[in-house]
Motif scaffolding. Structure first.
Motif, PDB file in Angstrom:
ATOM      1  N   LEU A 179       0.825  -1.209   0.000  1.00  0.00           N
ATOM      2  CA  LEU A 179       0.000   0.000   0.000  1.00  0.00           C
ATOM      3  C   LEU A 179       0.862   1.262   0.000  1.00  0.00           C
ATOM      4  O   LEU A 179       0.565   2.230  -0.691  1.00  0.00           O
ATOM      5  CB  LEU A 179      -0.947   0.000   1.196  1.00  0.00           C
ATOM      6  N   THR A 180       1.940   1.253   0.774  1.00  0.00           N
ATOM      7  CA  THR A 180       2.829   2.413   0.843  1.00  0.00           C
ATOM      8  C   THR A 180       3.526   2.652  -0.491  1.00  0.00           C
ATOM      9  O   THR A 180       3.628   3.801  -0.945  1.00  0.00           O
ATOM     10  CB  THR A 180       3.869   2.238   1.962  1.00  0.00           C
ATOM     11  N   LEU A 181       3.971   1.599  -1.126  1.00  0.00           N
ATOM     12  CA  LEU A 181       4.610   1.753  -2.432  1.00  0.00           C
ATOM     13  C   LEU A 181       3.606   2.221  -3.482  1.00  0.00           C
ATOM     14  O   LEU A 181       3.960   2.973  -4.389  1.00  0.00           O
ATOM     15  CB  LEU A 181       5.261   0.440  -2.867  1.00  0.00           C
ATOM     16  N   HIS A 182       2.365   1.809  -3.342  1.00  0.00           N
ATOM     17  CA  HIS A 182       1.314   2.216  -4.271  1.00  0.00           C
ATOM     18  C   HIS A 182       0.903   3.673  -4.071  1.00  0.00           C
ATOM     19  O   HIS A 182       0.699   4.411  -5.032  1.00  0.00           O
ATOM     20  CB  HIS A 182       0.104   1.298  -4.107  1.00  0.00           C
ATOM     21  N   ASN A 183       0.789   4.091  -2.798  1.00  0.00           N
ATOM     22  CA  ASN A 183       0.335   5.449  -2.491  1.00  0.00           C
ATOM     23  C   ASN A 183       1.014   5.947  -1.216  1.00  0.00           C
ATOM     24  O   ASN A 183       0.426   5.935  -0.139  1.00  0.00           O
ATOM     25  CB  ASN A 183      -1.187   5.473  -2.325  1.00  0.00           C
ATOM     26  N   PRO A 184       2.267   6.414  -1.316  1.00  0.00           N
ATOM     27  CA  PRO A 184       3.011   6.824  -0.125  1.00  0.00           C
ATOM     28  C   PRO A 184       2.472   8.072   0.568  1.00  0.00           C
ATOM     29  O   PRO A 184       2.819   8.328   1.717  1.00  0.00           O
ATOM     30  CB  PRO A 184       4.430   7.057  -0.653  1.00  0.00           C
ATOM     31  N   LYS A 185       1.615   8.825  -0.102  1.00  0.00           N
ATOM     32  CA  LYS A 185       1.035   9.999   0.548  1.00  0.00           C
ATOM     33  C   LYS A 185      -0.070   9.617   1.526  1.00  0.00           C
ATOM     34  O   LYS A 185      -0.416  10.398   2.401  1.00  0.00           O
ATOM     35  CB  LYS A 185       0.489  10.965  -0.499  1.00  0.00           C
ATOM     36  N   LYS A 186      -0.609   8.418   1.379  1.00  0.00           N
ATOM     37  CA  LYS A 186      -1.711   7.991   2.235  1.00  0.00           C
ATOM     38  C   LYS A 186      -1.323   6.898   3.235  1.00  0.00           C
ATOM     39  O   LYS A 186      -1.839   6.848   4.331  1.00  0.00           O
ATOM     40  CB  LYS A 186      -2.870   7.495   1.376  1.00  0.00           C
ATOM     41  N   TYR A 187      -0.407   6.030   2.853  1.00  0.00           N
ATOM     42  CA  TYR A 187      -0.072   4.869   3.683  1.00  0.00           C
ATOM     43  C   TYR A 187       1.363   4.950   4.175  1.00  0.00           C
ATOM     44  O   TYR A 187       2.189   5.648   3.595  1.00  0.00           O
ATOM     45  CB  TYR A 187      -0.283   3.577   2.890  1.00  0.00           C
ATOM     46  N   VAL A 188       1.636   4.194   5.234  1.00  0.00           N
ATOM     47  CA  VAL A 188       2.983   4.159   5.802  1.00  0.00           C
ATOM     48  C   VAL A 188       3.385   2.704   6.050  1.00  0.00           C
ATOM     49  O   VAL A 188       2.539   1.824   6.146  1.00  0.00           O
ATOM     50  CB  VAL A 188       3.069   4.936   7.136  1.00  0.00           C
ATOM     51  N   PHE A 189       4.680   2.486   6.144  1.00  0.00           N
ATOM     52  CA  PHE A 189       5.164   1.160   6.506  1.00  0.00           C
ATOM     53  C   PHE A 189       4.725   0.858   7.931  1.00  0.00           C
ATOM     54  O   PHE A 189       4.615   1.760   8.759  1.00  0.00           O
ATOM     55  CB  PHE A 189       6.689   1.097   6.401  1.00  0.00           C
ATOM     56  N   TYR A 190       4.484  -0.415   8.234  1.00  0.00           N
ATOM     57  CA  TYR A 190       3.937  -0.779   9.537  1.00  0.00           C
ATOM     58  C   TYR A 190       4.629  -2.021  10.063  1.00  0.00           C
ATOM     59  O   TYR A 190       4.793  -2.999   9.342  1.00  0.00           O
ATOM     60  CB  TYR A 190       2.435  -1.056   9.406  1.00  0.00           C
ATOM     61  N   LYS A 191       5.012  -1.957  11.318  1.00  0.00           N
ATOM     62  CA  LYS A 191       5.511  -3.131  12.020  1.00  0.00           C
ATOM     63  C   LYS A 191       4.942  -3.063  13.430  1.00  0.00           C
ATOM     64  O   LYS A 191       5.220  -2.126  14.184  1.00  0.00           O
ATOM     65  CB  LYS A 191       7.028  -3.177  12.042  1.00  0.00           C
ATOM     66  N   ASN A 192       4.126  -4.044  13.773  1.00  0.00           N
ATOM     67  CA  ASN A 192       3.372  -4.030  15.020  1.00  0.00           C
ATOM     68  C   ASN A 192       4.249  -3.834  16.250  1.00  0.00           C
ATOM     69  O   ASN A 192       3.913  -3.057  17.139  1.00  0.00           O
ATOM     70  CB  ASN A 192       2.540  -5.308  15.156  1.00  0.00           C
ATOM     71  N   SER A 193       5.387  -4.513  16.326  1.00  0.00           N
ATOM     72  CA  SER A 193       6.217  -4.397  17.532  1.00  0.00           C
ATOM     73  C   SER A 193       6.704  -2.962  17.728  1.00  0.00           C
ATOM     74  O   SER A 193       6.748  -2.466  18.854  1.00  0.00           O
ATOM     75  CB  SER A 193       7.392  -5.369  17.478  1.00  0.00           C
ATOM     76  N   PHE A 194       7.048  -2.267  16.646  1.00  0.00           N
ATOM     77  CA  PHE A 194       7.458  -0.867  16.760  1.00  0.00           C
ATOM     78  C   PHE A 194       6.278   0.002  17.186  1.00  0.00           C
ATOM     79  O   PHE A 194       6.406   0.894  18.009  1.00  0.00           O
ATOM     80  CB  PHE A 194       8.023  -0.339  15.445  1.00  0.00           C
ATOM     81  N   TYR A 195       5.123  -0.270  16.597  1.00  0.00           N
ATOM     82  CA  TYR A 195       3.923   0.499  16.915  1.00  0.00           C
ATOM     83  C   TYR A 195       3.536   0.326  18.382  1.00  0.00           C
ATOM     84  O   TYR A 195       3.199   1.303  19.052  1.00  0.00           O
ATOM     85  CB  TYR A 195       2.780   0.069  15.996  1.00  0.00           C
ATOM     86  N   GLN A 196       3.594  -0.894  18.898  1.00  0.00           N
ATOM     87  CA  GLN A 196       3.249  -1.142  20.298  1.00  0.00           C
ATOM     88  C   GLN A 196       4.208  -0.410  21.240  1.00  0.00           C
ATOM     89  O   GLN A 196       3.778   0.185  22.233  1.00  0.00           O
ATOM     90  CB  GLN A 196       3.261  -2.651  20.595  1.00  0.00           C
ATOM     91  N   LYS A 197       5.497  -0.408  20.927  1.00  0.00           N
ATOM     92  CA  LYS A 197       6.480   0.316  21.751  1.00  0.00           C
ATOM     93  C   LYS A 197       6.191   1.815  21.713  1.00  0.00           C
ATOM     94  O   LYS A 197       6.276   2.502  22.726  1.00  0.00           O
ATOM     95  CB  LYS A 197       7.895   0.028  21.262  1.00  0.00           C
ATOM     96  N   TYR A 198       5.857   2.316  20.535  1.00  0.00           N
ATOM     97  CA  TYR A 198       5.538   3.720  20.396  1.00  0.00           C
ATOM     98  C   TYR A 198       4.319   4.089  21.226  1.00  0.00           C
ATOM     99  O   TYR A 198       4.309   5.110  21.927  1.00  0.00           O
ATOM    100  CB  TYR A 198       5.307   4.057  18.916  1.00  0.00           C
ATOM    101  N   CYS A 199       3.290   3.267  21.175  1.00  0.00           N
ATOM    102  CA  CYS A 199       2.065   3.529  21.949  1.00  0.00           C
ATOM    103  C   CYS A 199       2.351   3.551  23.445  1.00  0.00           C
ATOM    104  O   CYS A 199       1.843   4.406  24.170  1.00  0.00           O
ATOM    105  CB  CYS A 199       0.984   2.482  21.642  1.00  0.00           C
ATOM    106  N   LYS A 200       3.169   2.631  23.900  1.00  0.00           N
ATOM    107  CA  LYS A 200       3.534   2.610  25.331  1.00  0.00           C
ATOM    108  C   LYS A 200       4.345   3.851  25.684  1.00  0.00           C
ATOM    109  O   LYS A 200       4.190   4.406  26.774  1.00  0.00           O
ATOM    110  CB  LYS A 200       4.329   1.340  25.649  1.00  0.00           C
ATOM    111  N   PHE A 201       5.187   4.278  24.768  1.00  0.00           N
ATOM    112  CA  PHE A 201       6.016   5.449  25.006  1.00  0.00           C
ATOM    113  C   PHE A 201       5.169   6.715  25.155  1.00  0.00           C
ATOM    114  O   PHE A 201       5.388   7.512  26.066  1.00  0.00           O
ATOM    115  CB  PHE A 201       7.014   5.635  23.848  1.00  0.00           C
ATOM    116  N   ILE A 202       4.202   6.891  24.265  1.00  0.00           N
ATOM    117  CA  ILE A 202       3.402   8.110  24.352  1.00  0.00           C
ATOM    118  C   ILE A 202       2.298   7.959  25.382  1.00  0.00           C
ATOM    119  O   ILE A 202       1.767   8.886  25.898  1.00  0.00           O
ATOM    120  CB  ILE A 202       2.817   8.524  22.991  1.00  0.00           C
TER     121      ILE A 202
END
Length: 87
Positions: free
Chosen positions: A64-87
């Motif tokens: 999705l990101t390669l198709h439309n980088p203005k709308k989508y982003v790369f995603y990795k759950n473990s990074f996202y979970q750490k980020y959520c705990k951080f904020i």
């Protein structure tokens, strides 16, 4: 990447249809993601393969990101979970 390349070589039109559905903004993203995963698995099984396709949320977010980088982003759950705990 091996699996998606194998499918592309053996069933290019079925894979194209699956990607077209993934990129169709007229449908809900959740449905597109689950549909992509299910359809890739169906095509892979029709090819006689029994192992998993490795087409998970990271793969789909990459497509999705390669198709439309203005709308989508790369995603990795473990990074996202750490980020959520951080904020």
């Amino acid at each position: 990447i091996r699996v998606i390349r194998h499918i592309a070589n053996e069933a290019p039109e079925e894979l194209r249809t699956t990607f077209t559905a993934l990129f169709d903004e007229n449908n809900d993203l959740t449905n597109r993601l689950s549909g992509f995963s299910e359809n890739v698995l169906k095509v892979y099984r029709k090819m006689g393969q029994e192992l998993g396709t490795h087409q998970d949320e990271r793969s789909m977010s990459t497509y999705l990101t390669l198709h439309n980088p203005k709308k989508y982003v790369f995603y990795k759950n473990s990074f996202y979970q750490k980020y959520c705990k951080f904020i």
